[in-house]
Design a protein around this motif. Structure first.
Motif, mmCIF file in Angstrom:
data_model
loop_
_atom_site.group_PDB
_atom_site.id
_atom_site.type_symbol
_atom_site.label_atom_id
_atom_site.label_comp_id
_atom_site.label_asym_id
_atom_site.label_seq_id
_atom_site.Cartn_x
_atom_site.Cartn_y
_atom_site.Cartn_z
ATOM 1 N N GLN A 79 -6.673 -2.596 -6.823
ATOM 2 C CA GLN A 79 -5.279 -2.937 -7.110
ATOM 3 C C GLN A 79 -5.088 -4.425 -7.365
ATOM 4 O O GLN A 79 -4.346 -4.820 -8.270
ATOM 5 N N THR A 80 -5.759 -5.294 -6.587
ATOM 6 C CA THR A 80 -5.624 -6.739 -6.769
ATOM 7 C C THR A 80 -6.084 -7.149 -8.156
ATOM 8 O O THR A 80 -5.412 -7.940 -8.843
ATOM 9 N N GLU A 81 -7.202 -6.582 -8.589
ATOM 10 C CA GLU A 81 -7.711 -6.882 -9.928
ATOM 11 C C GLU A 81 -6.729 -6.434 -11.002
ATOM 12 O O GLU A 81 -6.474 -7.150 -11.979
ATOM 13 N N GLN A 82 -6.162 -5.238 -10.815
ATOM 14 C CA GLN A 82 -5.205 -4.700 -11.775
ATOM 15 C C GLN A 82 -3.926 -5.537 -11.809
ATOM 16 O O GLN A 82 -3.399 -5.850 -12.887
ATOM 17 N N MET B 119 0.831 -1.201 0.000
ATOM 18 C CA MET B 119 0.000 0.000 0.000
ATOM 19 C C MET B 119 0.867 1.253 0.000
ATOM 20 O O MET B 119 1.937 1.291 0.602
ATOM 21 N N GLY B 120 0.397 2.279 -0.680
ATOM 22 C CA GLY B 120 1.106 3.545 -0.706
ATOM 23 C C GLY B 120 0.889 4.327 0.580
ATOM 24 O O GLY B 120 -0.094 4.119 1.292
ATOM 25 N N VAL B 121 1.832 5.220 0.873
ATOM 26 C CA VAL B 121 1.740 6.070 2.060
ATOM 27 C C VAL B 121 2.040 7.504 1.634
ATOM 28 O O VAL B 121 3.045 7.759 0.960
ATOM 29 N N ILE B 122 1.161 8.425 2.019
ATOM 30 C CA ILE B 122 1.358 9.841 1.700
ATOM 31 C C ILE B 122 1.240 10.661 2.982
ATOM 32 O O ILE B 122 0.784 10.174 4.010
#
Length: 280
Positions: free
Chosen positions: A265-268, A139-142
């Motif tokens: 995201q999982t689908e991608q 997962m991304g973090v911002i």
């Protein structure tokens, strides 16, 4: 009790003197208008200063609660901004109609930073949310100001994040003015500078231009600040700029971050997996 009586007995002359001084001062301020006004103005000034100091101390004691409230407000704003950017994409054809599910694919989890590094070749952060809070590796973090990194590993209540200040971390970035896209990567020891690569020397790049996450990211929403152009250089034998970006996130004062969950995201990733295996 006897000690208190002895104290007053030993210091009775001094106490009597102080009482007389106070009485004299009170009589002066009551009988003389000038000194009365002077006393009134002076006392108001010091009372105001005392109240200001008291309020400052009270506000300081509540800073933690205020910061948490602001972090949750930013959480809601990030979700709204991400959704609006997907519903109204930049440079999209007029005939393009965004899918509502796609536009709502990002959600955010607020977390507090409990440890951060900036002085190593590969830097990491630790945050106080883990798998029990729905966080997963990848997962991304911002932050409120820009890209922070990507979740590397999780325990039940904590997660380790690979910082953007990591030699192997890259994020697809777009220059706002020119629209050029290239990967941003940390290649120095300066925690305030990263490199933007693969930007054609034939495109105009200006100092101060903003670099944001591009639409090619599945981890980060588009339009999140990566940095601003600090300097550009062109060597005679190359076709791309050497661009230094000033990192948008100040890692030395980082307190709260937002973990980005892409519901699709999982689908991608499953769709792209056969292509990656074929390339290998």
């Amino acid at each position: 009790m006897l000690q208190l009586v002895e104290f007053f007995s030993r210091n009775r002359n001094f106490i009597f003197f102080v009482l007389l001084e106070v009485l004299s001062f009170w009589l002066i301020t009551q009988s003389n208008s000038y000194w009365g006004a002077k006393y009134f103005n002076t006392s108001n000034y010091y009372v105001a200063k005392t109240l200001t100091l008291s309020n400052s101390i009270r506000e300081y004691m509540h800073l933690k609660d205020i910061n948490e409230q602001l972090a949750h407000e930013n959480l809601a704003l990030n979700e709204q901004v991400a959704r609006l950017k997907e519903l109204n994409p930049v440079q999209a054809p007029a005939a393009y109609t965004p899918d509502s599910v796609f536009a709502n694919r990002f959600e955010f989890i607020v977390s507090k930073v409990i440890m951060t590094e900036t002085n190593r070749t590969n830097n990491y952060l630790t945050i106080d949310k883990g798998s029990a809070d729905g966080i997963k590796p990848g997962m991304g973090v911002i932050s409120a100001t820009g890209v922070v990194g990507k979740v590397r590993s999780c325990s039940e209540h904590y997660s380790v994040v690979t910082s953007i200040l990591h030699s192997q971390f890259m994020v697809s970035s777009r220059l706002v003015r020119s629209g050029e896209i290239g990967p941003a990567r940390w290649q120095s020891k300066d925690p305030e500078t990263i490199s933007l690569m693969d930007i054609s020397r034939y495109k105009k790049v200006l100092k101060g231009d903003s670099a944001v996450t591009s639409n090619y990211n599945s981890v980060f929403p588009p339009g999140i600040m990566v940095g601003t152009v600090k300097s550009t250089k062109i060597r005679p034998d190359q076709t791309f700029y050497d661009i230094d970006l000033k990192v948008a996130t100040d890692f030395r004062s980082l307190s709260y971050v937002y973990v980005v969950q892409n519901r699709l995201q999982t689908e991608q990733d499953q769709l792209l997996k056969p292509i990656e295996e074929e390339r290998q």
